[in-house]
Design a protein around this motif. Structure first.
Motif, PDB file in Angstrom:
ATOM      1  N   GLY A 293      30.156 -32.213  11.363  1.00  8.52           N
ATOM      2  CA  GLY A 293      30.942 -32.987  12.315  1.00  8.52           C
ATOM      3  C   GLY A 293      30.394 -32.916  13.732  1.00  8.52           C
ATOM      4  N   THR A 294      29.556 -31.902  13.997  1.00  7.54           N
ATOM      5  CA  THR A 294      28.954 -31.760  15.322  1.00  7.54           C
ATOM      6  C   THR A 294      27.812 -32.757  15.524  1.00  7.54           C
ATOM      7  OG1 THR A 294      29.530 -29.410  15.395  1.00  7.54           O
ATOM      8  CG2 THR A 294      27.787 -30.119  16.873  1.00  7.54           C
TER       9      THR A 294
ATOM     10  N   LEU B 148      19.077 -30.275  15.388  1.00 10.08           N
ATOM     11  CA  LEU B 148      17.660 -30.607  15.555  1.00 10.08           C
ATOM     12  C   LEU B 148      17.250 -31.771  14.652  1.00 10.08           C
ATOM     13  CD1 LEU B 148      16.123 -27.011  15.783  1.00 10.08           C
ATOM     14  CD2 LEU B 148      16.531 -28.619  17.651  1.00 10.08           C
ATOM     15  N   CYS B 149      17.959 -31.913  13.524  1.00  9.43           N
ATOM     16  CA  CYS B 149      17.678 -33.015  12.588  1.00  9.43           C
ATOM     17  C   CYS B 149      18.720 -34.124  12.712  1.00  9.43           C
ATOM     18  CB  CYS B 149      17.663 -32.490  11.154  1.00  9.43           C
ATOM     19  SG  CYS B 149      16.482 -31.164  10.838  1.00  9.43           S
ATOM     20  N   ALA B 150      19.432 -34.157  13.835  1.00 10.04           N
ATOM     21  CA  ALA B 150      20.611 -35.009  13.978  1.00 10.04           C
ATOM     22  C   ALA B 150      20.329 -36.483  13.740  1.00 10.04           C
ATOM     23  CB  ALA B 150      21.216 -34.809  15.363  1.00 10.04           C
ATOM     24  N   THR B 151      19.247 -36.990  14.292  1.00 11.79           N
ATOM     25  CA  THR B 151      18.971 -38.424  14.181  1.00 11.79           C
ATOM     26  C   THR B 151      18.816 -38.846  12.724  1.00 11.79           C
ATOM     27  OG1 THR B 151      17.864 -38.404  16.332  1.00 11.79           O
ATOM     28  CG2 THR B 151      17.438 -40.286  14.890  1.00 11.79           C
ATOM     29  N   TRP B 152      18.058 -38.066  11.962  1.00 12.27           N
ATOM     30  CA  TRP B 152      17.841 -38.391  10.547  1.00 12.27           C
ATOM     31  C   TRP B 152      19.129 -38.254   9.753  1.00 12.27           C
ATOM     32  CZ3 TRP B 152      18.382 -35.654   5.966  1.00 12.27           C
ATOM     33  CH2 TRP B 152      17.818 -36.260   4.843  1.00 12.27           C
ATOM     34  N   ILE B 153      19.890 -37.183  10.010  1.00  9.70           N
ATOM     35  CA  ILE B 153      21.139 -36.951   9.283  1.00  9.70           C
ATOM     36  C   ILE B 153      22.138 -38.069   9.556  1.00  9.70           C
ATOM     37  CG2 ILE B 153      23.144 -35.419   9.083  1.00  9.70           C
ATOM     38  CD1 ILE B 153      21.251 -33.099   9.674  1.00  9.70           C
ATOM     39  N   HIS B 154      22.223 -38.484  10.817  1.00  8.70           N
ATOM     40  CA  HIS B 154      23.176 -39.536  11.179  1.00  8.70           C
ATOM     41  C   HIS B 154      22.837 -40.851  10.490  1.00  8.70           C
ATOM     42  CE1 HIS B 154      25.224 -42.471  13.907  1.00  8.70           C
ATOM     43  NE2 HIS B 154      26.183 -41.584  13.766  1.00  8.70           N
ATOM     44  N   LYS B 155      21.550 -41.134  10.376  1.00 12.22           N
ATOM     45  CA  LYS B 155      21.134 -42.347   9.670  1.00 12.22           C
ATOM     46  C   LYS B 155      21.511 -42.273   8.194  1.00 12.22           C
ATOM     47  CE  LYS B 155      17.208 -43.588  12.645  1.00 12.22           C
ATOM     48  NZ  LYS B 155      15.724 -43.711  12.717  1.00 12.22           N
ATOM     49  N   PHE B 156      21.492 -41.053   7.649  1.00  6.08           N
ATOM     50  CA  PHE B 156      21.748 -40.871   6.222  1.00  6.08           C
ATOM     51  C   PHE B 156      23.239 -40.943   5.884  1.00  6.08           C
ATOM     52  CE2 PHE B 156      22.422 -38.068   2.496  1.00  6.08           C
ATOM     53  CZ  PHE B 156      21.680 -38.774   1.577  1.00  6.08           C
ATOM     54  N   ILE B 157      24.082 -40.236   6.649  1.00 10.39           N
ATOM     55  CA  ILE B 157      25.513 -40.178   6.305  1.00 10.39           C
ATOM     56  C   ILE B 157      26.364 -41.104   7.159  1.00 10.39           C
ATOM     57  CG2 ILE B 157      25.294 -37.800   5.493  1.00 10.39           C
ATOM     58  CD1 ILE B 157      26.733 -36.892   8.024  1.00 10.39           C
TER      59      ILE B 157
END
Length: 202
Positions: free
Chosen positions: A19-20, A159-168
């Motif tokens: 959620g962060t 640190l991986c936020a951009t990729w994770i946000h695109k995924f979920i």
């Protein structure tokens, strides 16, 4: 010896690293890559310092104020339940904190370190899970290491936020936040029942 998995899930629920991610993305919007990494590290270090303070001094403060841990556990359980209730039925963590962001200066301290990572629920959990009368020094150390592991995971996710946000996406983070809220509500209920049991057994 503590149950590492149960403790990890408990802290994962109250800290909610997934959620962060949307909060981090909104906070660091417009920053360069190296600045985003710096903000992620600063936020994690500040959150760790706050939670470690509650691990070390939380119970001492309660003792000095002559507040029994059973009362704190019951009150903490009620507050955790309210926090979990808002996660399940109210606005999800990322939605609520992104709105908070719109009214304050974009910094790593707020809303990232506090209250996104070191949330009120996490502070309460840090005290309850390191109770001197209930846990040995070794078990308290194990709990603290588990807490730091969850914070480390939060750092990796930021640190991986951009990729994770695109995924979920925002909706995925909202679903995870609500599932964690349900788990946290169960833990909060157990805390209330245990606190009442201890109080009336005295």
């Amino acid at each position: 010896m503590i149950d590492y998995l149960a403790t990890f899930i408990f802290f994962f629920a109250v800290i909610d690293p997934i959620g962060t991610v949307p909060v981090f993305i909104a906070t660091t919007n417009g920053y360069e890559g190296h600045d985003k990494r710096k903000i992620a590290f600063i936020a994690t270090i500040v959150a760790a310092a706050v939670l470690l303070f509650f691990v070390i001094a939380g119970e001492l403060i309660l003792t000095a104020m002559d507040i029994p841990l059973s009362a704190f556990q019951t009150a903490g359980g009620i507050i955790l339940f309210m926090f979990a209730f808002s996660m399940i039925f109210g606005e999800s963590k990322p939605e609520e904190e992104i709105k908070m962001l719109n009214n304050v200066k974009e910094t790593a301290i707020f809303p990232l370190a506090i209250p996104s990572i070191a949330s009120p629920g996490a502070m309460l959990a840090a005290v309850l899970m390191t109770e001197n009368a209930k846990y040995t020094l070794l078990e308290q150390t194990q709990v603290t290491l588990t807490l730091l592991a969850v914070l480390g995971l939060a750092l990796v996710l930021m640190l991986c936020a951009t990729w994770i946000h695109k995924f979920i996406g925002n909706s995925g983070a909202s679903v995870v936040s609500r599932v964690m809220g349900l788990i946290l509500a169960s833990v909060a209920t157990a805390n209330v029942l245990e606190g009442l049991k201890i109080y009336y057994a005295l």
